[in-house]
Design a protein around this motif. Structure first.
Motif, mmCIF file in Angstrom:
data_model
loop_
_atom_site.group_PDB
_atom_site.id
_atom_site.type_symbol
_atom_site.label_atom_id
_atom_site.label_comp_id
_atom_site.label_asym_id
_atom_site.label_seq_id
_atom_site.Cartn_x
_atom_site.Cartn_y
_atom_site.Cartn_z
ATOM 1 N N PHE A 1 42.081 65.539 26.639
ATOM 2 C CA PHE A 1 41.143 64.946 25.697
ATOM 3 C C PHE A 1 40.090 64.206 26.497
ATOM 4 C CE2 PHE A 1 44.216 61.633 26.453
ATOM 5 C CZ PHE A 1 43.488 60.454 26.449
ATOM 6 N N GLU A 2 38.923 64.050 25.919
ATOM 7 C CA GLU A 2 37.819 63.430 26.627
ATOM 8 C C GLU A 2 37.473 62.087 25.996
ATOM 9 O OE1 GLU A 2 36.463 64.397 29.440
ATOM 10 O OE2 GLU A 2 37.803 66.141 29.475
ATOM 11 N N ILE A 3 37.212 61.101 26.837
ATOM 12 C CA ILE A 3 36.768 59.790 26.370
ATOM 13 C C ILE A 3 35.240 59.781 26.416
ATOM 14 C CG2 ILE A 3 36.910 57.308 26.690
ATOM 15 C CD1 ILE A 3 39.440 57.781 28.361
ATOM 16 N N PRO A 4 34.572 59.538 25.301
ATOM 17 C CA PRO A 4 33.098 59.475 25.331
ATOM 18 C C PRO A 4 32.616 58.448 26.349
ATOM 19 C CG PRO A 4 33.902 59.494 23.067
ATOM 20 C CD PRO A 4 35.110 59.336 23.937
ATOM 21 N N GLU A 5 31.587 58.799 27.090
ATOM 22 C CA GLU A 5 31.064 57.904 28.134
ATOM 23 C C GLU A 5 30.643 56.551 27.568
ATOM 24 O OE1 GLU A 5 28.071 59.518 30.623
ATOM 25 O OE2 GLU A 5 29.189 61.358 31.077
ATOM 26 N N ARG A 6 30.158 56.543 26.330
ATOM 27 C CA ARG A 6 29.708 55.284 25.725
ATOM 28 C C ARG A 6 30.866 54.312 25.497
ATOM 29 N NH1 ARG A 6 29.807 59.115 21.689
ATOM 30 N NH2 ARG A 6 31.209 58.662 19.923
ATOM 31 N N ASP A 7 32.098 54.830 25.517
ATOM 32 C CA ASP A 7 33.278 53.983 25.286
ATOM 33 C C ASP A 7 33.852 53.424 26.583
ATOM 34 O OD1 ASP A 7 33.028 54.528 22.609
ATOM 35 O OD2 ASP A 7 34.546 56.114 22.603
ATOM 36 N N LEU A 8 33.224 53.761 27.707
ATOM 37 C CA LEU A 8 33.745 53.341 29.002
ATOM 38 C C LEU A 8 32.768 52.416 29.717
ATOM 39 C CD1 LEU A 8 35.156 56.720 30.373
ATOM 40 C CD2 LEU A 8 36.504 54.780 29.551
ATOM 41 N N GLU A 9 33.330 51.470 30.433
ATOM 42 C CA GLU A 9 32.547 50.625 31.330
ATOM 43 C C GLU A 9 33.093 50.839 32.733
ATOM 44 O OE1 GLU A 9 32.884 46.060 31.788
ATOM 45 O OE2 GLU A 9 31.211 46.383 30.394
ATOM 46 N N ILE A 10 32.254 51.293 33.636
ATOM 47 C CA ILE A 10 32.687 51.595 35.000
ATOM 48 C C ILE A 10 31.987 50.639 35.957
ATOM 49 C CG2 ILE A 10 32.732 53.329 36.828
ATOM 50 C CD1 ILE A 10 32.845 55.465 34.658
ATOM 51 N N TYR A 11 32.799 49.946 36.738
ATOM 52 C CA TYR A 11 32.274 48.925 37.648
ATOM 53 C C TYR A 11 32.651 49.318 39.072
ATOM 54 C CZ TYR A 11 31.761 44.351 39.907
ATOM 55 O OH TYR A 11 31.391 43.330 40.736
ATOM 56 N N LEU A 12 31.659 49.396 39.931
ATOM 57 C CA LEU A 12 31.870 49.778 41.323
ATOM 58 C C LEU A 12 31.294 48.697 42.221
ATOM 59 C CD1 LEU A 12 30.586 53.457 41.022
ATOM 60 C CD2 LEU A 12 32.953 52.693 40.816
ATOM 61 N N LYS A 13 32.052 48.310 43.234
ATOM 62 C CA LYS A 13 31.510 47.320 44.160
ATOM 63 C C LYS A 13 32.212 47.442 45.506
ATOM 64 C CE LYS A 13 34.243 43.112 44.012
ATOM 65 N NZ LYS A 13 34.169 41.649 43.875
ATOM 66 N N LYS B 1 36.567 50.055 39.013
ATOM 67 C CA LYS B 1 37.227 49.499 37.833
ATOM 68 C C LYS B 1 36.729 50.234 36.601
ATOM 69 C CE LYS B 1 37.937 45.153 35.295
ATOM 70 N NZ LYS B 1 37.617 43.702 35.260
ATOM 71 N N VAL B 2 37.673 50.768 35.812
ATOM 72 C CA VAL B 2 37.331 51.500 34.596
ATOM 73 C C VAL B 2 37.927 50.764 33.409
ATOM 74 C CG1 VAL B 2 37.560 53.675 33.337
ATOM 75 C CG2 VAL B 2 37.219 53.701 35.814
ATOM 76 N N THR B 3 37.103 50.486 32.406
ATOM 77 C CA THR B 3 37.540 49.764 31.209
ATOM 78 C C THR B 3 37.202 50.570 29.967
ATOM 79 O OG1 THR B 3 37.163 47.625 32.283
ATOM 80 C CG2 THR B 3 37.336 47.623 29.882
ATOM 81 N N HIS B 4 38.198 50.727 29.091
ATOM 82 C CA HIS B 4 37.939 51.299 27.770
ATOM 83 C C HIS B 4 37.531 50.149 26.869
ATOM 84 C CE1 HIS B 4 39.124 53.051 23.769
ATOM 85 N NE2 HIS B 4 38.345 53.999 24.268
ATOM 86 N N ILE B 5 36.294 50.146 26.421
ATOM 87 C CA ILE B 5 35.686 48.962 25.814
ATOM 88 C C ILE B 5 36.406 48.504 24.552
ATOM 89 C CG2 ILE B 5 33.568 48.036 24.800
ATOM 90 C CD1 ILE B 5 32.040 50.022 26.637
ATOM 91 N N SER B 6 36.709 49.414 23.633
ATOM 92 C CA SER B 6 37.242 48.994 22.338
ATOM 93 C C SER B 6 38.673 48.479 22.403
ATOM 94 C CB SER B 6 37.152 50.144 21.326
ATOM 95 O OG SER B 6 37.942 51.242 21.759
ATOM 96 N N LEU C 1 42.085 59.396 19.082
ATOM 97 C CA LEU C 1 41.466 58.465 20.025
ATOM 98 C C LEU C 1 40.505 57.510 19.318
ATOM 99 C CD1 LEU C 1 40.972 57.537 22.946
ATOM 100 C CD2 LEU C 1 39.243 59.346 23.143
ATOM 101 N N SER C 2 39.742 58.008 18.366
ATOM 102 C CA SER C 2 38.733 57.176 17.696
ATOM 103 C C SER C 2 39.348 56.111 16.796
ATOM 104 C CB SER C 2 37.789 58.054 16.873
ATOM 105 O OG SER C 2 38.522 58.781 15.880
ATOM 106 N N ASP C 3 40.625 56.272 16.443
ATOM 107 C CA ASP C 3 41.268 55.339 15.514
ATOM 108 C C ASP C 3 42.268 54.397 16.185
ATOM 109 O OD1 ASP C 3 39.916 56.373 13.280
ATOM 110 O OD2 ASP C 3 41.354 58.026 13.140
ATOM 111 N N ILE C 4 42.309 54.405 17.509
ATOM 112 C CA ILE C 4 43.261 53.539 18.214
ATOM 113 C C ILE C 4 42.958 52.069 17.931
ATOM 114 C CG2 ILE C 4 43.864 52.660 20.511
ATOM 115 C CD1 ILE C 4 43.929 55.401 21.565
ATOM 116 N N LYS C 5 44.029 51.311 17.666
ATOM 117 C CA LYS C 5 43.889 49.876 17.479
ATOM 118 C C LYS C 5 44.142 49.164 18.805
ATOM 119 C CE LYS C 5 45.452 50.015 12.666
ATOM 120 N NZ LYS C 5 46.485 49.542 11.701
ATOM 121 N N LYS C 6 43.416 48.100 19.031
ATOM 122 C CA LYS C 6 43.560 47.330 20.255
ATOM 123 C C LYS C 6 44.958 46.747 20.351
ATOM 124 C CE LYS C 6 41.303 43.670 22.929
ATOM 125 N NZ LYS C 6 40.175 42.714 22.967
ATOM 126 N N PRO C 7 45.673 47.000 21.461
ATOM 127 C CA PRO C 7 47.025 46.455 21.597
ATOM 128 C C PRO C 7 47.010 44.942 21.714
ATOM 129 C CG PRO C 7 46.308 47.446 23.659
ATOM 130 C CD PRO C 7 45.249 47.773 22.635
#
Length: 267
Positions: free
Chosen positions: A137-149, A163-168, A207-213
């Motif tokens: 399954f694919e995670i839409p890019e808009r739902d991800l925050e990718i941090y590189l340093k 660092k990869v974060t699923h925003i919702s 995936l679109s209906d997942i509730k935040k744990p």
């Protein structure tokens, strides 16, 4: 000749035990590899040390069962890990280790205290199957925050942290294992996808209906107690199986507990 017979007997005994347990591994994803994350429930130093002990325990179990292990995410404190994630590669790693999911409780004389009081520490163990092509399954890019340093202070390992974060949901994974930043980003994304897939299965949603744990970790109902004082014993609170040789358990001898759990859930 005698040592060859002993070695052969030991090998056949291990194989027989392995085959017996495999009969219980008949659920979806049991044959997958696994990510196992161990997290301190509170901020005291004994809990961080307990995470470190559990990390070594599972690492030794993996080594004795010929699984490949890699540390893919971690947060260190002075006396041990705040949390750590292991990648365990090999067939049926998830099937075996799903029995370890839950709160693990330790009772011992606090090693970092000046007095001799018995300290109770808690750690949460999370086990999820590794996402592969069969779980695509694919995670839409808009739902991800990718941090590189870059990693400071080491010119040979510049620009490796990812660092990869699923925003919702707030699910976030940091990886510095590889020297290549792209590989670290891919590894972090794999762990995030695996965590999301596990949530999808648990919640029974897309995936679109997942509730935040919930971020809360409650130590109210541990699955297993490890007691060093005033006596030595490891007791699984689900199966009631006990082992008084706690040192062997901490060295990775977990098959007694794994087998008992798998038998119980397959009855």
């Amino acid at each position: 000749m005698e040592w060859e017979l002993i070695a052969r007997f030991d090998f056949l005994s291990r194989e027989l035990k392995h085959v017996e347990i495999l009969n219980f591994l008949n659920q979806p994803f049991d044959d997958k590899g696994a990510f196992i994350t161990i997290t301190a429930v509170d901020s005291n130093v004994d809990s961080h040390d307990w995470v470190d002990m559990l990390l070594r325990m599972y690492s030794k179990w993996c080594e004795s069962n010929d699984y490949q292990i890699r540390l893919v995410d971690e947060s260190m404190r002075e006396f041990g890990f705040e949390y750590a994630t292991l990648e365990i590669s090999g067939k049926y790693a998830y099937g075996y280790l799903k029995s370890e999911q839950g709160i693990h409780q330790l009772r011992r004389i606090a090693p970092f205290s000046e007095n001799s009081k018995i300290q109770t520490s808690f750690a949460k163990v999370e086990v999820i199957p590794i996402v592969d092509e069969s779980m695509d399954f694919e995670i839409p890019e808009r739902d991800l925050e990718i941090y590189l340093k870059p990693t400071p202070g080491n010119s040979n390992r510049q620009f490796v942290l990812a660092k990869v974060t699923h925003i919702s949901t707030g699910i976030s994974v940091t990886c510095t294992e590889e020297r290549n930043q792209l590989l670290n980003m891919e590894k972090a994304l794999t762990v995030v996808k695996s965590k999301l897939f596990s949530l999808m299965q648990t919640q029974g949603v897309s995936l679109s209906d997942i509730k935040k744990p919930s971020p809360k970790i409650t130590p109210d109902k541990p699955i297993r107690e490890y007691t060093f004082h005033p006596y030595q014993k490891v007791k699984d609170l689900r199966t009631k199986v006990e082992n008084s040789d706690i040192e062997e358990v901490i060295k990775g001898n977990l098959d007694l507990f794994i087998k008992a759990y798998l038998k119980q859930v397959n009855i």
